[in-house]
Enzyme design. Sequence first.
Site, PDB file in Angstrom:
ATOM      1  N   GLU A 182      50.243  58.211  55.316  1.00 62.79           N
ATOM      2  CA  GLU A 182      50.508  58.895  54.037  1.00 62.79           C
ATOM      3  C   GLU A 182      49.187  59.400  53.488  1.00 62.79           C
ATOM      4  O   GLU A 182      48.252  58.627  53.264  1.00 62.79           O
ATOM      5  CB  GLU A 182      51.160  57.921  53.045  1.00 62.79           C
ATOM      6  CG  GLU A 182      51.376  58.548  51.673  1.00 62.79           C
ATOM      7  CD  GLU A 182      52.135  57.639  50.698  1.00 62.79           C
ATOM      8  OE1 GLU A 182      53.071  56.939  51.127  1.00 62.79           O
ATOM      9  OE2 GLU A 182      51.780  57.630  49.506  1.00 62.79           O
TER      10      GLU A 182
ATOM     11  N   GLU B 200      45.034  63.178  42.679  1.00 62.42           N
ATOM     12  CA  GLU B 200      45.117  62.201  41.592  1.00 62.42           C
ATOM     13  C   GLU B 200      43.746  61.637  41.204  1.00 62.42           C
ATOM     14  O   GLU B 200      43.356  61.669  40.046  1.00 62.42           O
ATOM     15  CB  GLU B 200      46.049  61.064  42.019  1.00 62.42           C
ATOM     16  CG  GLU B 200      46.100  59.946  41.005  1.00 62.42           C
ATOM     17  CD  GLU B 200      47.064  58.835  41.401  1.00 62.42           C
ATOM     18  OE1 GLU B 200      47.665  58.923  42.482  1.00 62.42           O
ATOM     19  OE2 GLU B 200      47.200  57.876  40.629  1.00 62.42           O
TER      20      GLU B 200
ATOM     21  N   ASP C 239      44.122  52.703  47.313  1.00 65.43           N
ATOM     22  CA  ASP C 239      45.035  53.691  46.734  1.00 65.43           C
ATOM     23  C   ASP C 239      44.332  55.026  46.539  1.00 65.43           C
ATOM     24  O   ASP C 239      44.000  55.392  45.416  1.00 65.43           O
ATOM     25  CB  ASP C 239      45.548  53.156  45.384  1.00 65.43           C
ATOM     26  CG  ASP C 239      46.661  54.021  44.807  1.00 65.43           C
ATOM     27  OD1 ASP C 239      47.112  54.936  45.499  1.00 65.43           O
ATOM     28  OD2 ASP C 239      47.063  53.760  43.662  1.00 65.43           O
TER      29      ASP C 239
ATOM     30  N   GLU D 296      54.519  47.737  42.404  1.00 68.04           N
ATOM     31  CA  GLU D 296      54.296  48.334  41.082  1.00 68.04           C
ATOM     32  C   GLU D 296      55.565  48.332  40.232  1.00 68.04           C
ATOM     33  O   GLU D 296      55.912  49.329  39.599  1.00 68.04           O
ATOM     34  CB  GLU D 296      53.742  49.755  41.228  1.00 68.04           C
ATOM     35  CG  GLU D 296      52.395  49.791  41.918  1.00 68.04           C
ATOM     36  CD  GLU D 296      51.751  51.177  41.958  1.00 68.04           C
ATOM     37  OE1 GLU D 296      52.478  52.181  41.969  1.00 68.04           O
ATOM     38  OE2 GLU D 296      50.511  51.231  41.998  1.00 68.04           O
TER      39      GLU D 296
HETATM   40  C1  GCU Z   1      49.444  55.475  42.837  1.00 69.27           C
HETATM   41  C2  GCU Z   1      49.889  56.353  41.711  1.00 69.27           C
HETATM   42  C3  GCU Z   1      51.275  56.048  41.255  1.00 69.27           C
HETATM   43  C4  GCU Z   1      52.222  56.018  42.441  1.00 69.27           C
HETATM   44  C5  GCU Z   1      51.711  55.045  43.480  1.00 69.27           C
HETATM   45  C6  GCU Z   1      52.504  55.083  44.760  1.00 69.27           C
HETATM   46  O1  GCU Z   1      49.199  54.187  42.362  1.00 69.27           O
HETATM   47  O2  GCU Z   1      49.006  56.210  40.635  1.00 69.27           O
HETATM   48  O3  GCU Z   1      51.651  57.033  40.352  1.00 69.27           O
HETATM   49  O4  GCU Z   1      53.498  55.685  42.046  1.00 69.27           O
HETATM   50  O5  GCU Z   1      50.401  55.401  43.844  1.00 69.27           O
HETATM   51  O6  GCU Z   1      52.002  55.615  45.723  1.00 69.27           O
HETATM   52  O7  GCU Z   1      53.614  54.569  44.818  1.00 69.27           O
END
Ligand code: GCU
Length: 794
Positions: A387, A393, A365, A286
């Site tokens: 985890e 969320e 996720d 990401e």
């Molecule tokens: C999800 C979440 C993000 C977070 C990511 C992660 O996608 O929306 O905000 O950073 O998980 O676990 O790294």
Amino acid sequence: MRIAAILLFAAAAGRAETGYDAWLRYTPRAATVPAAIATIGNSPVLDSARAELVRGLRGITGRTLRIESSIPAEPAIILGTLANLQQLNLSATLATDAYWIKSVGSNIVITAQNDRGVLYGTFALLRKIQLGESLDNLDDRQTPRSPLRWVNQWDNLDGTIERGYGGRSIFWDNLRARDDLHRVSDYGRLLASLGINGCSINNVNANPKLLTPELIAQAARIADAFRPWGVQVALSIDFGSPQSVGGLDTFDPLDPRVIAWWNSKVDELYRAIPDLAGFVLKADSEGRVGPSTYGRTHADAANVVARALKPHHGTIFYRGFVYDHHMDWNNPKNDRARAAYDNFKPLDGKFDDNVIIQIKNGPIDFQVREPVSPLFGALPKTNEAIELQVTQEYFGQSRHTVFLVPMWKETLDAIKSPLAAFAGVANIGLDDNWTGNHLSQANLYGYGRLAWNPDLTASQIVEEWTKQTFGDDARVVNTIAQIQLTSWRTYENYTGPLGLQTLTDITGNHYGVNVEASERNGWGQWHRADSQGVGMDRTVATGTGYTGQYAPPIARMYESAETTPDDLLLFFHHVPYTHVLHNGKTVIQQIYDLHYQGAEQVEQYIRDWTLLHGYMDDQRFLAVLEQLDYQAVQADVWRDAVNTWFQSASGIKDAAARPDLHRMEAESMELEGYTPVAVTPPEDASGGKAITCPVQKCSAAASITAPAGVYTIRIQYFDQNTGASHFRAFLNNQPLADWTALDRLPSAKLDSTTSTRLSILGIALKPGDRIRIEGSPDAREPAALDYVELIPNK
Ligand code: GCU
């Protein structure tokens, strides 16, 4: 909000309680315990244990324990490590953090191999007393299943929290640790009561500044606040730090200058925080930088940091959440679910022994339902952590009650390989009750209890939690347990059942409904719904091959639609809408029915909760009532939006007879000033439209055509976060209700996130009666309305 009901209860307001004490309330009850406490040994953690016992027993029995520094002649509660209690001749081998509570004569001994174990035993004794368990002939030895039990805070250094729904950070504000860290210490106490021994104190999307000397000093202050509770601090780090903080021209993990930089940075950290637990690292995911910049592997990245930590006994949790968020959605073979396994499986055996791969419970996720990640058990030569996301969320963001323990249990029960550690993304913030919603505290409690003992059942956990948090009256325990234990299924029913994933706005706030947000983008949460069918083909035979990542018996089960459980059907298979499920219904009809069922279940929660009035303090009673009431509204919004979307995609009508709600679309009412506007996505508003007021005051009116009777009048309006519009409702020109739209809903748009409702209960109506609503916009909020609906009293 339900005007009549809430005002009625509010009028009777009495005892107040914020929920700050969570499950450590220590309310009075009968208990026979020794009158003295002797603590043998000296340390801040033992001091915490003694203080907790004194505090707890003062609350429960009303008496203050006499404090002794050696074992007295009269009965006492005796605290100390095995090494310090040699005079008692107790022989046992206890693992780190394990405890033993034992009756010795008239004494109760709480012992362990280390001070932290004594603290955990102390909380366990207090829990037993609060649960009304017998204290006769105690002999209870408990060993945590995994040695490392952490929470991850996704707190940013500016005080915001990524995916946080319980207020701002208790740790950080404005790029510094808060001046007043008493909340950190109180949080340490909550964590210690569950046996949590580590906390990473900043977002996994880490700000590299944390590794500068100024901020290391700040982190050290946080570590000091946690230390008396046995909670060790860990830091989330950015892999580019050797360059961004260290001033090198590279962060290549194999470059000797980078190796030297990590070594010296870690040494510096341990000078400031001698008991630093280690690091969490999100790399190549990401948008975070990682080893791929230099063509290196995740093992190279993890090991360079692990080797710096090793002399200090630190651990690195390296996140398995690695995937390409620019994946080509046109290619039907692409599949985000494959990513973790594809990335890490080839590296098994290449990680140092103080590296732990931190794996999310499912392959995508934290969606409302996912299969277990195939990476568990696939790395026999590597340490693995699970985890779990405690913060909700994709689960209604603490505005919806969703108890996650039953879901976690399904995952944990399926994992057969050992877990070196647990990591839970925590859900707490500065709100008075920590988690935004009183019932969401149970998720933190449940996470901690499972991290200690994954064999506990969801019912055991919810019962323990409820008794300690709300008291042990049978009606209270049964009602709350029933709500909590069914809440995941309920939420799944009105959001994305059958393995569709949550169906929320995944490119936006992850809260409201947006069925198409999953499709035609690189984020890879595809459900592949089109006019013919729905679901993602992940089979080896015709799909992405993901099912082949599982061990053969599981792979075989998921490979065939016939043997895939209905709950996950659309996660693994693309089927026509008319595909018949194991229960005999078609997929499309099941989607419709479950959405109605989910919404109805929340209505039932309200009815059940209402019966608890008087069984607890009014403050928490009312707060939960309001929250459930809001959740019921959102469940209807979800139901209508998802069902509308699938009806238009599939062209197949809902075959069930649904109650007539006498719905009047705002855009069809007689409007003065109000203007109809299209809502995006259209399924987020009834009829795809709302009305907004472009001037100072507007009104919408209609004559009632429903048969004479007593009704609940529901006014569906939009409450954006850009202002506080004012509304007034009239019946035949007599005032009916008056309210302001100032909830904290996370959107500035007119959509499902901001769609909410006022319900006015028990109004007698007859055909021809006139309902009129006046709206006055505020700032950039246009006093928007969606519809008015009349629900006949039963
Ligand atoms: C999800 C979440 C993000 C977070 C990511 C992660 O996608 O929306 O905000 O950073 O998980 O676990 O790294």
